[in-house]
Design a protein around this motif. Structure first.
Motif, mmCIF file in Angstrom:
data_model
loop_
_atom_site.group_PDB
_atom_site.id
_atom_site.type_symbol
_atom_site.label_atom_id
_atom_site.label_comp_id
_atom_site.label_asym_id
_atom_site.label_seq_id
_atom_site.Cartn_x
_atom_site.Cartn_y
_atom_site.Cartn_z
ATOM 1 N N PRO A 76 0.820 -1.221 0.000
ATOM 2 C CA PRO A 76 0.000 0.000 0.000
ATOM 3 C C PRO A 76 0.850 1.266 0.000
ATOM 4 C CG PRO A 76 -0.790 -1.569 1.637
ATOM 5 C CD PRO A 76 0.529 -2.086 1.164
ATOM 6 N N CYS A 77 0.262 2.334 -0.486
ATOM 7 C CA CYS A 77 0.861 3.668 -0.497
ATOM 8 C C CYS A 77 2.279 3.656 -1.086
ATOM 9 C CB CYS A 77 0.886 4.236 0.918
ATOM 10 S SG CYS A 77 1.004 6.031 0.998
ATOM 11 N N MET A 228 -3.496 6.218 5.291
ATOM 12 C CA MET A 228 -4.840 5.640 5.372
ATOM 13 C C MET A 228 -5.514 5.611 3.999
ATOM 14 S SD MET A 228 -6.164 7.409 8.929
ATOM 15 C CE MET A 228 -7.848 6.893 8.624
ATOM 16 N N THR A 229 -5.370 6.710 3.265
ATOM 17 C CA THR A 229 -5.961 6.753 1.927
ATOM 18 C C THR A 229 -5.310 5.731 1.009
ATOM 19 O OG1 THR A 229 -6.400 9.119 2.206
ATOM 20 C CG2 THR A 229 -6.464 8.247 -0.035
ATOM 21 N N ALA A 231 -3.851 2.914 1.924
ATOM 22 C CA ALA A 231 -4.266 1.566 2.323
ATOM 23 C C ALA A 231 -5.672 1.250 1.821
ATOM 24 C CB ALA A 231 -4.204 1.447 3.842
ATOM 25 N N ALA A 232 -6.576 2.232 1.938
ATOM 26 C CA ALA A 232 -7.947 2.019 1.465
ATOM 27 C C ALA A 232 -7.974 1.804 -0.043
ATOM 28 C CB ALA A 232 -8.818 3.206 1.853
ATOM 29 N N ASP A 233 -7.174 2.589 -0.762
ATOM 30 C CA ASP A 233 -7.117 2.436 -2.214
ATOM 31 C C ASP A 233 -6.526 1.088 -2.599
ATOM 32 O OD1 ASP A 233 -7.509 3.404 -4.861
ATOM 33 O OD2 ASP A 233 -5.365 3.833 -4.995
ATOM 34 N N TYR A 234 -5.529 0.644 -1.853
ATOM 35 C CA TYR A 234 -4.883 -0.648 -2.134
ATOM 36 C C TYR A 234 -5.877 -1.795 -1.930
ATOM 37 C CZ TYR A 234 -1.471 -4.466 -1.701
ATOM 38 O OH TYR A 234 -0.773 -5.634 -1.848
ATOM 39 N N LEU A 235 -6.601 -1.752 -0.819
ATOM 40 C CA LEU A 235 -7.588 -2.808 -0.560
ATOM 41 C C LEU A 235 -8.695 -2.795 -1.607
ATOM 42 C CD1 LEU A 235 -7.886 -2.530 3.334
ATOM 43 C CD2 LEU A 235 -6.729 -4.323 2.008
ATOM 44 N N GLY A 236 -9.123 -1.582 -1.990
ATOM 45 C CA GLY A 236 -10.144 -1.489 -3.031
ATOM 46 C C GLY A 236 -9.653 -2.050 -4.351
ATOM 47 N N TYR A 257 -4.259 2.420 -11.112
ATOM 48 C CA TYR A 257 -3.698 2.467 -9.757
ATOM 49 C C TYR A 257 -2.302 3.079 -9.790
ATOM 50 C CZ TYR A 257 -1.812 0.814 -5.293
ATOM 51 O OH TYR A 257 -1.217 0.736 -4.050
ATOM 52 N N HIS A 261 -1.194 6.958 -8.164
ATOM 53 C CA HIS A 261 -0.157 7.019 -7.130
ATOM 54 C C HIS A 261 1.150 7.589 -7.692
ATOM 55 C CE1 HIS A 261 -2.246 5.029 -3.785
ATOM 56 N NE2 HIS A 261 -2.881 4.365 -4.729
#
Length: 281
Positions: A76-77, A228-229, A231-236, A257, A261
């Motif tokens: 993530p991120c 946080m953003t 991580a949320a984008d990664y999970l999505g 993606y 980023h």
């Protein structure tokens, strides 16, 4: 747009004591073609962003470092990981001097000041771009200036003023010292352009306790919010990939993606770190 004017709009180059030391456009293009550069313009933003993502801000990035940069896209991120790698490989730079004032300007909704600060830092960061500093656009044009300076000195001219763009300065000083044997004996800075910070426009902001000022609050939450953003984008993205029906949809998801980023990393890399100032001397 930033309170600046084009050089030719404010400078006269027709005086008897003025000499234009530069390549003409045909000579510049021929030199670029000879070196395989192909264009008189700097790299397009997308091209520059792709190079930054793949290679970072250093020159001649080793293959193992490029592979490590590729692996950060699996977590993530990735923009935060790329910035951390840049920081480590460039010797531990400090946060740029405009980072906190920029946060204050954004928090105070002073977008004009924020734009000026971002533009100023982009100019500084571009001087650290090794590809730009080695380009024909910089080095060969600087060589013309040095040759003209040498002729002026041979004619016993002792007072010479060179007016050139900010991106030329580092290499121009190097060429003057190496080829003419001159030494830097003094440095005098003159303020020709400034940014009025939010506190000057709205003194009430600085009447608040430090922790309650908008800029301080933004600095405290910026990194956690980014993580946080991310991580949320990664999970999505992982969830969308699991539902992807074919290779085309999967490719589109992965490219979008990386694009969003990559844009965040490209923007942050321009003003987040100053590799000329070391955090640990």
């Amino acid at each position: 747009a930033h309170g600046l004017q084009a050089q030719f709009d404010v400078l006269s180059i027709t005086g008897k004591r003025v000499y234009v030391a530069d390549l003409d456009i045909d000579a510049l293009r021929a030199a670029q073609a000879q070196c395989g550069e192909g264009s008189g313009a700097p790299a397009a933003p997308l091209e520059e962003a792709a190079r930054l993502v793949l290679q970072g801000r250093g020159a001649n990035t080793p293959l193992r470092q490029q592979l490590l940069r590729a692996l950060v896209w699996l977590v993530p991120c990735p923009e935060a990981q790329l910035l951390l790698l840049d920081w480590a490989w460039l010797g531990g730079g400090q946060p740029s001097e405009v980072l906190f004032p920029l946060a204050e300007a954004v928090a105070a909704l002073d977008l004009q000041a924020a734009r000026k600060l971002a533009f100023a830092q982009i100019m500084v960061a571009s001087q650290e771009d090794n590809a730009m500093q080695k380009s024909v656009l910089i080095k060969r044009r600087n060589a013309e200036v040095v040759a003209a300076l040498q002729r002026a000195l041979q004619d016993e001219c002792r007072d010479v003023v060179i007016l050139y763009g900010a991106l030329h300065m580092a290499d121009l000083r190097f060429q003057i010292q190496e080829q003419l044997g001159l030494k830097l004996v003094a440095r005098d800075w003159r303020t020709v352009w400034g940014v009025r910070l939010p506190g000057k426009n709205n003194p009430r902001l600085y009447d608040l306790p430090s922790l309650l000022r908008p800029g301080t609050a933004l600095r405290l939450v910026a990194l956690p919010l980014l993580l946080m953003t991310g991580a949320a984008d990664y999970l999505g993205m992982i969830g969308d990939l699991a539902k992807s029906p074919d290779i085309v949809s999967t490719s589109v998801l992965l490219m979008s993606y990386m694009l969003r980023h990559g844009v965040v990393y490209y923007a942050a890399s321009k003003w987040a770190l100053d590799s000329n100032q070391k955090l640990f001397a």
